[in-house]
Write a protein that holds these residues in place. Sequence first.
Motif, PDB file in Angstrom:
ATOM      1  N   LEU A   1       0.836  -1.205   0.000  1.00  0.00           N
ATOM      2  CA  LEU A   1       0.000   0.000   0.000  1.00  0.00           C
ATOM      3  C   LEU A   1       0.868   1.251   0.000  1.00  0.00           C
ATOM      4  N   SER A   2       0.672   2.088  -1.018  1.00  0.00           N
ATOM      5  CA  SER A   2       1.518   3.283  -1.170  1.00  0.00           C
ATOM      6  C   SER A   2       0.722   4.556  -1.426  1.00  0.00           C
ATOM      7  N   SER A   3      -0.591   4.424  -1.601  1.00  0.00           N
ATOM      8  CA  SER A   3      -1.413   5.606  -1.877  1.00  0.00           C
ATOM      9  C   SER A   3      -2.744   5.505  -1.150  1.00  0.00           C
ATOM     10  N   ILE A   4      -3.044   6.534  -0.337  1.00  0.00           N
ATOM     11  CA  ILE A   4      -4.324   6.603   0.368  1.00  0.00           C
ATOM     12  C   ILE A   4      -4.916   7.981   0.131  1.00  0.00           C
ATOM     13  N   ILE A   5      -6.135   7.997  -0.403  1.00  0.00           N
ATOM     14  CA  ILE A   5      -6.821   9.264  -0.669  1.00  0.00           C
ATOM     15  C   ILE A   5      -8.205   9.196  -0.044  1.00  0.00           C
ATOM     16  N   VAL A   6      -8.560  10.261   0.682  1.00  0.00           N
ATOM     17  CA  VAL A   6      -9.899  10.376   1.247  1.00  0.00           C
ATOM     18  C   VAL A   6     -10.636  11.471   0.490  1.00  0.00           C
ATOM     19  N   ASP A   7     -11.856  11.176   0.065  1.00  0.00           N
ATOM     20  CA  ASP A   7     -12.673  12.167  -0.649  1.00  0.00           C
ATOM     21  C   ASP A   7     -12.773  13.448   0.196  1.00  0.00           C
ATOM     22  N   SER A   8     -12.606  14.586  -0.444  1.00  0.00           N
ATOM     23  CA  SER A   8     -12.583  15.863   0.271  1.00  0.00           C
ATOM     24  C   SER A   8     -13.928  16.215   0.909  1.00  0.00           C
ATOM     25  N   ASN A   9     -14.983  15.539   0.519  1.00  0.00           N
ATOM     26  CA  ASN A   9     -16.306  15.795   1.092  1.00  0.00           C
ATOM     27  C   ASN A   9     -16.644  14.857   2.250  1.00  0.00           C
ATOM     28  N   ASN A  10     -15.684  14.010   2.646  1.00  0.00           N
ATOM     29  CA  ASN A  10     -15.947  13.105   3.756  1.00  0.00           C
ATOM     30  C   ASN A  10     -16.073  13.910   5.053  1.00  0.00           C
ATOM     31  N   PRO A  11     -17.137  13.720   5.845  1.00  0.00           N
ATOM     32  CA  PRO A  11     -17.337  14.540   7.043  1.00  0.00           C
ATOM     33  C   PRO A  11     -16.495  14.131   8.245  1.00  0.00           C
ATOM     34  N   ARG A  12     -15.886  12.952   8.198  1.00  0.00           N
ATOM     35  CA  ARG A  12     -15.172  12.455   9.381  1.00  0.00           C
ATOM     36  C   ARG A  12     -13.668  12.281   9.159  1.00  0.00           C
ATOM     37  N   TYR A  13     -13.278  11.941   7.949  1.00  0.00           N
ATOM     38  CA  TYR A  13     -11.878  11.648   7.673  1.00  0.00           C
ATOM     39  C   TYR A  13     -11.346  12.555   6.564  1.00  0.00           C
ATOM     40  N   ASP A  14     -10.022  12.686   6.522  1.00  0.00           N
ATOM     41  CA  ASP A  14      -9.399  13.442   5.432  1.00  0.00           C
ATOM     42  C   ASP A  14      -7.994  12.913   5.182  1.00  0.00           C
ATOM     43  N   SER A  15      -7.424  13.333   4.066  1.00  0.00           N
ATOM     44  CA  SER A  15      -6.019  13.012   3.745  1.00  0.00           C
ATOM     45  C   SER A  15      -5.336  14.314   3.339  1.00  0.00           C
ATOM     46  N   ARG A  16      -5.394  15.265   4.242  1.00  0.00           N
ATOM     47  CA  ARG A  16      -4.901  16.621   4.013  1.00  0.00           C
ATOM     48  C   ARG A  16      -3.473  16.662   3.481  1.00  0.00           C
ATOM     49  N   GLU A  17      -3.217  17.667   2.668  1.00  0.00           N
ATOM     50  CA  GLU A  17      -1.875  17.938   2.141  1.00  0.00           C
ATOM     51  C   GLU A  17      -1.288  16.742   1.393  1.00  0.00           C
ATOM     52  N   ASN A  18      -2.176  15.951   0.800  1.00  0.00           N
ATOM     53  CA  ASN A  18      -1.720  14.770   0.048  1.00  0.00           C
ATOM     54  C   ASN A  18      -0.779  13.899   0.877  1.00  0.00           C
ATOM     55  N   CYS A  19      -1.174  13.679   2.120  1.00  0.00           N
ATOM     56  CA  CYS A  19      -0.274  13.010   3.070  1.00  0.00           C
ATOM     57  C   CYS A  19      -0.240  11.490   2.926  1.00  0.00           C
ATOM     58  N   ASN A  20      -1.134  10.916   2.109  1.00  0.00           N
ATOM     59  CA  ASN A  20      -1.195   9.451   1.965  1.00  0.00           C
ATOM     60  C   ASN A  20      -1.501   8.762   3.291  1.00  0.00           C
ATOM     61  N   ALA A  21      -2.546   9.245   3.947  1.00  0.00           N
ATOM     62  CA  ALA A  21      -2.970   8.659   5.212  1.00  0.00           C
ATOM     63  C   ALA A  21      -4.443   8.961   5.425  1.00  0.00           C
ATOM     64  N   ILE A  22      -5.069   8.199   6.322  1.00  0.00           N
ATOM     65  CA  ILE A  22      -6.426   8.497   6.758  1.00  0.00           C
ATOM     66  C   ILE A  22      -6.326   9.203   8.100  1.00  0.00           C
ATOM     67  N   ILE A  23      -6.821  10.436   8.149  1.00  0.00           N
ATOM     68  CA  ILE A  23      -6.782  11.236   9.367  1.00  0.00           C
ATOM     69  C   ILE A  23      -8.204  11.443   9.870  1.00  0.00           C
TER      70      ILE A  23
ATOM     71  N   THR B   1     -10.612  13.691  11.271  1.00  0.00           N
ATOM     72  CA  THR B   1     -10.548  15.145  11.167  1.00  0.00           C
ATOM     73  C   THR B   1     -10.710  15.850  12.505  1.00  0.00           C
ATOM     74  N   TYR B   2     -11.709  15.466  13.285  1.00  0.00           N
ATOM     75  CA  TYR B   2     -12.008  16.250  14.490  1.00  0.00           C
ATOM     76  C   TYR B   2     -11.007  16.017  15.618  1.00  0.00           C
ATOM     77  N   THR B   3     -10.232  14.924  15.571  1.00  0.00           N
ATOM     78  CA  THR B   3      -9.186  14.706  16.579  1.00  0.00           C
ATOM     79  C   THR B   3      -7.788  14.928  16.026  1.00  0.00           C
ATOM     80  N   ASN B   4      -7.685  15.159  14.711  1.00  0.00           N
ATOM     81  CA  ASN B   4      -6.375  15.311  14.061  1.00  0.00           C
ATOM     82  C   ASN B   4      -5.457  14.124  14.365  1.00  0.00           C
ATOM     83  N   THR B   5      -6.041  12.928  14.232  1.00  0.00           N
ATOM     84  CA  THR B   5      -5.309  11.699  14.526  1.00  0.00           C
ATOM     85  C   THR B   5      -5.155  10.850  13.276  1.00  0.00           C
ATOM     86  N   ILE B   6      -3.918  10.445  12.987  1.00  0.00           N
ATOM     87  CA  ILE B   6      -3.703   9.492  11.895  1.00  0.00           C
ATOM     88  C   ILE B   6      -4.156   8.123  12.352  1.00  0.00           C
TER      89      ILE B   6
END
Length: 304
Positions: free
Chosen positions: A89-111, A113-118
């Motif tokens: 696994l080398s690429s992880i993208i979260v849809d920008s409209n997801n209300p709970r998770y994100d992959s900000r700054e093209n970080c290749n991770a599931i974050i 959002t509300y706890t800022n936790t990878i």
Amino acid sequence: MAITALAEDFTVDKITYEITSQHTVSIVSADSTIQSANLTPTVTHQGITYSVREIDENAFSECDSLKSVIIPWSVVSVRPFSFSSCPSLSSIIVDSNNPRYDSRENCNAIIETYTNTIIKACANTTIPNTVNSIGAVSFAGLELVEIEIPDNVTDIAEGAFMNCNNLRAVVIGNGVTTIGDYAFNDCSAVVSEFVDDNPEEMQRQILASSKMDENIFKLLTSEEEALIDSALQAELGLTLANVQYMRPNVIAMIYEMTVRERVLKSQMGDMAMDSYFQVAGSELGKAVYGLETVDDHLKMLLRS
């Protein structure tokens, strides 16, 4: 009245879904040969369209060929170990409209959002400066060689980097105050070092943390006190009065460090202890893991 049977499984494009309600499904497993999981917000089965809401625990576990994942906006629960043992696994993208998770700054991770936790990373993950926590087992088992943890991160959860057997260099930012159990367990390529960035504060905290309650009941006889006092002076150059309220593990640590320095003196010469570890690590083909905060030093020194 029509009755809909739930908990039915069906498979689409190598991904198995479980019907959890009349309109929702969760992903429960995937074919081990799957290479790309471009998950969609909805999936259709027998003419009924369902919203994809959850990725169950171990859903993609041991999918050795899985290289990329796209998390749609509809997913609001990614369970622990959902993507465990996915070495490719080398690429992880979260849809920008997801209300709970994100992959900000093209970080290749599931974050989260509300706890800022990878909560899930991959070998190409970079940790954004806005992340505050590294979640449990989020990097576990990855083919990492080095990782830099920014200053904004305060917590590294249990097992976060466990079984990263090739991990050789770790830079931990000054913000980290908590390192969970087994966070770096089985990272066999890593050697540890204490980084003395604030010696006065370190000394103050070590002294405060290493002492017992001075009101404890006296247990030793006068003869025992004399015997221990003599041994301490001979071995450590200290008297019983110097250490009588120190925790036993701290006294043992002082003794161990004193004896070790004597043994290593012929090898170290005038080299400082931290430099010696750097050289020894290099000769063994290992990197040095630096603990950057006083709290981390205390945790290691006092085994707390």
